[in-house]
Design a protein around this motif. Structure first.
Motif, mmCIF file in Angstrom:
data_model
loop_
_atom_site.group_PDB
_atom_site.id
_atom_site.type_symbol
_atom_site.label_atom_id
_atom_site.label_comp_id
_atom_site.label_asym_id
_atom_site.label_seq_id
_atom_site.Cartn_x
_atom_site.Cartn_y
_atom_site.Cartn_z
ATOM 1 N N THR A 109 -14.629 -12.082 11.925
ATOM 2 C CA THR A 109 -14.372 -11.206 13.206
ATOM 3 C C THR A 109 -14.292 -12.286 14.185
ATOM 4 O O THR A 109 -13.255 -11.926 15.031
ATOM 5 N N GLN A 110 -14.863 -13.445 14.333
ATOM 6 C CA GLN A 110 -14.317 -14.373 15.242
ATOM 7 C C GLN A 110 -13.147 -14.875 15.199
ATOM 8 O O GLN A 110 -12.275 -14.994 16.037
ATOM 9 N N GLU A 111 -12.723 -15.069 14.018
ATOM 10 C CA GLU A 111 -11.202 -15.566 13.897
ATOM 11 C C GLU A 111 -10.190 -14.337 14.395
ATOM 12 O O GLU A 111 -9.235 -14.785 14.948
ATOM 13 N N GLU A 112 -10.702 -13.265 13.905
ATOM 14 C CA GLU A 112 -9.646 -12.011 14.301
ATOM 15 C C GLU A 112 -9.752 -11.893 15.794
ATOM 16 O O GLU A 112 -8.861 -11.715 16.379
ATOM 17 N N THR A 113 -10.963 -12.051 16.418
ATOM 18 C CA THR A 113 -10.753 -12.099 17.697
ATOM 19 C C THR A 113 -9.946 -13.174 18.432
ATOM 20 O O THR A 113 -9.103 -13.075 19.302
ATOM 21 N N GLY A 114 -10.210 -14.505 17.737
ATOM 22 C CA GLY A 114 -9.414 -15.443 18.428
ATOM 23 C C GLY A 114 -7.816 -15.368 18.186
ATOM 24 O O GLY A 114 -7.059 -15.238 18.967
ATOM 25 N N ARG A 115 -7.462 -14.717 16.814
ATOM 26 C CA ARG A 115 -6.167 -14.242 16.657
ATOM 27 C C ARG A 115 -5.799 -13.117 17.807
ATOM 28 O O ARG A 115 -4.618 -13.164 18.458
ATOM 29 N N HIS A 116 -6.483 -12.333 17.964
ATOM 30 C CA HIS A 116 -6.281 -11.130 18.836
ATOM 31 C C HIS A 116 -5.987 -11.662 20.413
ATOM 32 O O HIS A 116 -5.057 -11.444 21.145
ATOM 33 N N VAL A 117 -6.862 -12.682 20.660
ATOM 34 C CA VAL A 117 -6.719 -13.276 22.112
ATOM 35 C C VAL A 117 -5.390 -14.153 22.151
ATOM 36 O O VAL A 117 -4.782 -13.865 23.027
ATOM 37 N N ARG A 118 -5.264 -14.755 21.090
ATOM 38 C CA ARG A 118 -4.061 -15.529 20.964
ATOM 39 C C ARG A 118 -2.731 -14.613 21.212
ATOM 40 O O ARG A 118 -1.817 -14.936 22.080
ATOM 41 N N MET A 119 -2.901 -13.493 20.474
ATOM 42 C CA MET A 119 -1.617 -12.607 20.437
ATOM 43 C C MET A 119 -1.615 -11.965 22.053
ATOM 44 O O MET A 119 -0.578 -11.948 22.285
ATOM 45 N N ASN B 256 -19.014 -13.797 35.813
ATOM 46 C CA ASN B 256 -17.939 -13.642 35.115
ATOM 47 C C ASN B 256 -17.898 -13.408 33.770
ATOM 48 O O ASN B 256 -16.919 -13.298 32.881
ATOM 49 N N ARG B 257 -18.938 -12.631 33.257
ATOM 50 C CA ARG B 257 -19.007 -12.129 32.149
ATOM 51 C C ARG B 257 -18.444 -10.681 32.186
ATOM 52 O O ARG B 257 -18.636 -9.915 33.217
ATOM 53 N N ALA B 258 -18.408 -9.921 30.832
ATOM 54 C CA ALA B 258 -18.239 -8.775 30.756
ATOM 55 C C ALA B 258 -19.482 -7.837 30.945
ATOM 56 O O ALA B 258 -20.462 -8.186 30.178
ATOM 57 N N VAL B 259 -19.368 -6.939 31.726
ATOM 58 C CA VAL B 259 -20.958 -6.216 32.091
ATOM 59 C C VAL B 259 -20.602 -4.844 31.553
ATOM 60 O O VAL B 259 -19.695 -4.250 31.952
ATOM 61 N N LYS B 260 -21.847 -4.609 30.897
ATOM 62 C CA LYS B 260 -22.044 -2.957 30.536
ATOM 63 C C LYS B 260 -22.196 -2.258 31.621
ATOM 64 O O LYS B 260 -23.315 -2.551 32.281
ATOM 65 N N VAL B 261 -21.698 -1.078 31.729
ATOM 66 C CA VAL B 261 -21.956 -0.226 33.081
ATOM 67 C C VAL B 261 -22.030 1.279 32.266
ATOM 68 O O VAL B 261 -21.776 1.689 31.213
ATOM 69 N N HIS C 25 -19.465 -5.113 20.654
ATOM 70 C CA HIS C 25 -20.108 -6.384 19.976
ATOM 71 C C HIS C 25 -20.111 -7.499 20.880
ATOM 72 O O HIS C 25 -18.991 -7.492 21.552
ATOM 73 N N ALA C 26 -20.447 -8.565 20.483
ATOM 74 C CA ALA C 26 -20.695 -9.745 21.293
ATOM 75 C C ALA C 26 -19.200 -10.370 21.384
ATOM 76 O O ALA C 26 -18.693 -10.698 22.342
ATOM 77 N N HIS C 27 -18.653 -10.379 20.268
ATOM 78 C CA HIS C 27 -17.441 -10.972 20.089
ATOM 79 C C HIS C 27 -16.385 -10.197 20.724
ATOM 80 O O HIS C 27 -15.299 -10.691 21.258
ATOM 81 N N GLU C 28 -16.528 -8.856 20.825
ATOM 82 C CA GLU C 28 -15.533 -8.131 21.827
ATOM 83 C C GLU C 28 -15.616 -8.416 23.143
ATOM 84 O O GLU C 28 -14.536 -8.330 23.960
ATOM 85 N N LEU C 29 -16.851 -8.366 23.397
ATOM 86 C CA LEU C 29 -17.127 -8.766 24.963
ATOM 87 C C LEU C 29 -16.278 -9.972 25.366
ATOM 88 O O LEU C 29 -15.849 -10.321 26.281
ATOM 89 N N GLU C 30 -16.580 -11.271 24.275
ATOM 90 C CA GLU C 30 -16.050 -12.293 24.621
ATOM 91 C C GLU C 30 -14.555 -12.230 24.758
ATOM 92 O O GLU C 30 -14.165 -12.760 25.543
ATOM 93 N N LEU C 31 -13.861 -11.453 23.777
ATOM 94 C CA LEU C 31 -12.359 -11.042 23.925
ATOM 95 C C LEU C 31 -12.222 -10.680 25.123
ATOM 96 O O LEU C 31 -11.131 -11.030 25.933
ATOM 97 N N VAL C 32 -13.040 -9.801 25.693
ATOM 98 C CA VAL C 32 -12.459 -9.160 26.993
ATOM 99 C C VAL C 32 -12.723 -10.209 28.023
ATOM 100 O O VAL C 32 -11.571 -10.202 28.969
ATOM 101 N N ASP D 25 -9.679 -13.674 31.768
ATOM 102 C CA ASP D 25 -9.254 -14.943 32.519
ATOM 103 C C ASP D 25 -7.860 -15.252 32.122
ATOM 104 O O ASP D 25 -7.083 -15.638 33.075
ATOM 105 N N GLN D 26 -6.956 -14.897 31.043
ATOM 106 C CA GLN D 26 -5.810 -15.257 30.926
ATOM 107 C C GLN D 26 -4.961 -14.553 31.662
ATOM 108 O O GLN D 26 -4.030 -14.763 32.377
ATOM 109 N N VAL D 27 -5.485 -13.144 31.996
ATOM 110 C CA VAL D 27 -4.432 -12.461 32.872
ATOM 111 C C VAL D 27 -4.437 -12.714 34.085
ATOM 112 O O VAL D 27 -3.386 -12.798 34.758
ATOM 113 N N ALA D 28 -5.408 -13.335 34.620
ATOM 114 C CA ALA D 28 -5.457 -14.248 35.873
ATOM 115 C C ALA D 28 -4.549 -15.380 36.023
ATOM 116 O O ALA D 28 -3.858 -15.245 37.018
ATOM 117 N N VAL D 29 -4.781 -16.073 35.064
ATOM 118 C CA VAL D 29 -3.671 -17.105 34.902
ATOM 119 C C VAL D 29 -2.339 -16.724 34.858
ATOM 120 O O VAL D 29 -1.424 -17.241 35.566
#
Lengths: 154, 740
Positions: free
Chosen positions: B138-148, B221-226, B289-296, B301-305
């Motif tokens: 899943t992490q690798e998937e997440t990484g791939r998603h982020v890259r994509m 700067n973390r994703a926060v559950k609301v 899930h944690a990895h999804e939050l990380e992805l977000v 950050d990437q969007v900001a850049v």
């Protein structure tokens, strides 16, 4: 006509030539150079001018008639004509030449042709005037008078 | 009794029981024989069985048991002793083997049991590893998603596409029900819903920016559950059937703001955030899930850049456009300036000619008049006319010079002249006006003022005349006083121009001229403007006095060029005015002082005598012009030879010719000929003087003439007098370059 009248006529005619701008001070210089040693100086120079100018105008007409006009050559002819006309004081011809040279530099064919016509016209006019003047001088001399020196009142 | 070795069974043969036992024994035997066969078969099939010999033992035990039971079949009836013996043997063996097996099993069974525990352990481990694998995947998937996602976001530099793509890709990757972006408004007090995933054009919801939930999100700067009920999450018109899906919000830093399609923000320097809200599908039981939050978080950050890159690109494009515009404007301005300069030069060239012509007429005719019979009074008048016209001619030249002064092109002459004469001429020129205005003039020339000086006579006279003329012009009554002294260093200190500290030397002295008048004076406030071009003071009172306002400006420039200063003092209107200037002049050598200086204009006489027999060569390819020049020189008494081409000129020229007049209008031949003549005559004394005749008033021509070694340059048209003066000067000084 008696000599005095002819002389007055000559003076008036000469003045008119100056006033109308056909001749300028250079012509007076020429007249000044005429003396006992050189009695026909002015006529000689002016005749030389006529010959030169006619030749130059012919050459100019030919050069502007060609297909590929050599503006440099035309400019050289006009320069010669300008030199000659300024040497004898033919002011209007000289001014036309100045304008003509500008058009040559710009390679403006229409301007050149117009200027050529103008130069020819001015040349004919000044030639007529000078020939009339010399005619008057000959008459005065023939009648035994002398050409008066120019008085200045303009 | 027969003697048989048969053995009787112990019990009586009860038929039915016997029969059942018989059958059971049979079946037991069968089973006992088939079990080993099965064992062997299956063990052969499986590869792994560590206890082969146990099997053999077990097999033997079973076989023997089977054999025993088989043999017992025969013992139900009378049987021979052999059978009994076999039976016994079999039983004995069976006993041995089974005891052995029993003993062995004691060792083996614990082993087998432990195998089982290990197997359980390994199964657990395998399950754990599987889980671990799942996580890594899943992490690798997440990484791939982020890259994509990053790739998608960064593949465009248009901010709208960036934001839209972010939402779309996030929605796809995380399988979201809704994803929205809240941007701060212009005022910075509210967040406005600007992009959503599902709705095409979101209606303008706004929420105030200072809600606690928003502060909470912005501060980390973390994703926060609301909570799904918070105002930022109420995006959908309808709620889910059961629980709304979990909502997460993250801040997106906005680094630089410029044109945004809907809003129009100026650059905001303080940290400004947008809010991205992501909602899981409402009816699923999914959790964040944690990895999804990380992805977000990573995506935010990437969007900001990406946004900052887009902003930078926008700015640089704007800067480039601006530069291009400026470039075009500058180019236009340069071309306009060039055109203006060309136009000015053309104008100057024409005016040059047009203004000189009448002047030449006046000068020529006046000089001719001088040669005629005149009374003394008339002669005086004509001389004054001539002098004034010469001055006027110089002034005209200088009006044209002023423009060249601006360009820095003007150079002063430096020749010997009579200083006292200069003052005398100025006085004589100004005397008529003075007598008309009835103004007395007093002139004091200090006794130590040298008689001769080296400098530009024309321009010095012009300056003095201008200053004195001004004094006269602006005085209705009173007197004019001119003083000229040699300036001493001590006297500089009390001058009004303290920064000017000239140092006289052996070669130079400083001339100080002061003109005091008691006329209308000048307002002290106007004094700085006096030397400005075209600025006139006292417009009403002195309009009729004339003047173009150029005089003092030109004087100032001349004085400056002469290494000096000029200034004017006045105590006020009606209190008169004092003009002072200091210029640097050269001191002529001892030996030059004894020679009388060259006066270029002789008083009128038909001086044929001066040049009797002077051999001169005239080169001009224009016949008319050549004849005129020849006539001029003949009138002056020279012995003329003519050449109409450069070859002819070179052929004819000899050491007998003193001067060669060369027309350089037409071609470059003139310069060539000059150089060839220079080469031909090695010694300077033998060489004729080469003078260029030209109608071209051009610095370039003059420089070219000097370069090829010509001795002079004169401008056409040439009057008789001018030619006379030229010849005199040439024979005297062997050089004459007319100022162009």
């Amino acid at each position: 006509m008696e000599v005095g009248q002819m002389q007055r006529q000559w003076v008036d005619y000469t003045k008119s030539l100056f006033l109308e701008g056909f001749l300028d001070s250079q012509f007076l210089q020429l007249q000044q150079l005429q003396d006992e040693n050189n009695p026909d100086f002015v006529v000689e120079v002016v005749s030389l001018f006529f010959e030169d100018s006619e030749r130059l105008l012919n050459d100019l007409t030919n050069s502007l008639d060609q297909q590929g006009i050599d503006y440099k050559k035309a400019d050289a002819y006009v320069h010669q004509l300008k030199g000659s006309s300024s040497s004898i004081g033919a002011q209007r011809v000289k001014n036309c030449c100045i304008a003509f040279r500008n058009f040559c530099e710009q390679q403006n064919i229409d301007g050149c042709i117009r200027c050529l016509e103008q130069v020819k016209q001015e040349y004919c006019l000044v030639k007529n005037k000078l020939e009339t003047l010399f005619g008057l001088e000959r008459q005065i001399v023939a009648a035994g008078g002398s050409i008066p020196t120019m008085e200045l009142s303009f | 009794m027969e003697l048989c070795n048969c053995i009787d069974p112990q019990w009586p043969a009860e038929e039915l029981l016997m029969r059942y036992q018989y059958i059971s024994d049979f079946f037991i035997a069968l089973a006992y024989f088939s079990i080993p066969l099965e064992l062997i078969y299956f063990v052969k099939k499986s590869a792994v069985f560590p206890y082969k010999w146990v099997l053999v033992q077990f097999g033997a035990f079973i076989v023997l048991c089977g054999a025993t039971h088989l043999i017992s079949l025969w013992t139900f009836t009378t049987h021979t002793r052999t059978v009994a013996m076999v039976m016994t043997t079999a039983k004995v063996f069976t006993a041995v083997v089974s005891c052995a097996t029993a003993l062995m099993l004691v060792h083996i069974i614990p082993d087998l049991l432990s195998v089982k525990t290990r197997e359980l352990f390994l199964k657990n481990k395998a399950a754990e590893l599987d889980r671990e694998m799942g996580r890594i995947r899943t992490q690798e998937e997440t990484g791939r998603h982020v890259r994509m996602l990053t790739h998608e976001i960064r593949s465009t530099l248009d901010r709208h596409t960036i934001l839209k793509t972010t939402l779309i890709e996030l929605g796809r990757t995380l399988d979201l029900e809704e994803c929205a972006l809240w941007m701060p408004t212009r005022t910075g007090l509210e967040l406005q819903l600007s992009y959503t995933l599902r709705q095409q054009n979101p209606v303008g919801y706004t929420v105030p920016i200072h809600l606690p939930v928003i502060n909470q999100v912005f501060s980390s700067n973390r994703a926060v559950k609301v909570s799904p009920n918070s105002p930022v999450a109420r995006l959908r018109p309808h709620a889910g059937k059961f629980l709304s899906g979990e909502v997460v919000a993250v801040r997106v830093p906005l680094l630089h703001l410029s044109n945004f399609q809907i809003y129009d923000w100026p650059e905001v320097s303080t940290r400004n955030y947008a809010l991205m809200v992501l909602m899981l599908p409402s009816d699923s039981a999914r959790q964040w899930h944690a990895h999804e939050l990380e992805l977000v978080e990573v995506v935010a950050d990437q969007v900001a850049v990406a946004l900052s890159h887009a902003a930078i690109l926008e700015e640089s494009m704007r800067a480039r456009d601006l530069l291009m515009e400026q470039n075009v404007a500058l180019d236009l301005a340069r071309r306009e300036a060039e055109t203006a300069i060309c136009a000015r030069n053309d104008f100057l060239a024409v005016m040059n000619h047009e203004m000189r012509t009448p002047m030449h007429a006046i000068i020529a005719l006046s000089s001719l008049l001088q040669e005629t019979e005149l009374t003394a009074e008339q002669r005086l008048m004509v001389e004054t006319i001539l002098k004034s016209s010469n001055l006027l001619s110089t002034l005209i030249n200088d009006v044209l010079d002023l423009s060249r002064l601006e360009d820095g092109n003007l150079q002063l002459d430096a020749s010997i002249f009579n200083l006292h004469d200069v003052f005398r001429e100025v006085i004589s020129l100004i005397k008529p006006v003075l007598s008309v205005k009835k103004l007395p003039l007093s002139v004091h020339l200090s006794p130590d003022l040298p008689v001769y000086a080296i400098g530009d006579e024309k321009r010095l006279m012009q300056t003095i005349l201008n200053v004195v003329g001004n004094a006269v012009k602006f005085s209705k009554e009173g007197s004019i006083c001119i003083t000229a002294v040699v300036a001493k260093p001590e006297s500089f200190r009390d001058d009004r121009v303290p920064e000017f500290l000239p140092v006289p030397s052996d070669d130079h002295f400083y001339l100080r001229v002061q003109v005091k008048d008691s006329g209308s004076g000048i307002n002290p406030q106007d004094i700085p403007n006096l030397f400005t071009k075209f600025a006139q003071s006292q417009p009403l009172a002195t309009r009729n006095a004339g003047g173009s306002g150029l005089g003092l400006a030109i004087c100032k420039r001349f004085v400056n060029l002469m290494g000096g200063q000029i200034w004017i003092e006045s105590e006020g209107i009606g209190k008169g005015c004092t003009a002072t200037f200091i210029v640097k002049l050269g001191i002529p050598d001892r030996k030059n002082e004894s020679k009388p200086p060259f006066v270029p204009k002789l008083p009128g006489n038909n001086g044929l005598t001066d040049f009797a027999g002077l051999k001169v060569l005239v080169m001009d390819d224009n016949g008319v012009s050549r004849t005129v020049t020849k006539g001029l020189l003949v009138h002056l008494g020279c012995d003329i030879a003519t050449a109409s081409s450069s070859e002819e000129c070179l052929r004819i020229v000899s050491h007998e010719h003193k001067v060669v007049f060369m027309d350089v209008c037409t071609s470059m031949d003139g310069y060539e000929v000059a150089m060839r003549i220079n080469e031909k005559f090695k010694k300077r004394q033998d060489r004729p003087l080469i003078v260029a005749l030209t109608g071209n008033t051009n610095k370039l021509v003059k420089e070219n003439c000097m370069r090829v070694g010509m001795d002079g340059l004169i401008l056409k048209p040439v009057s008789v007098d001018k030619m006379r003066g030229v010849l005199l000067e040439l024979l005297e000084h062997r050089v004459l370059f007319e100022t162009v």
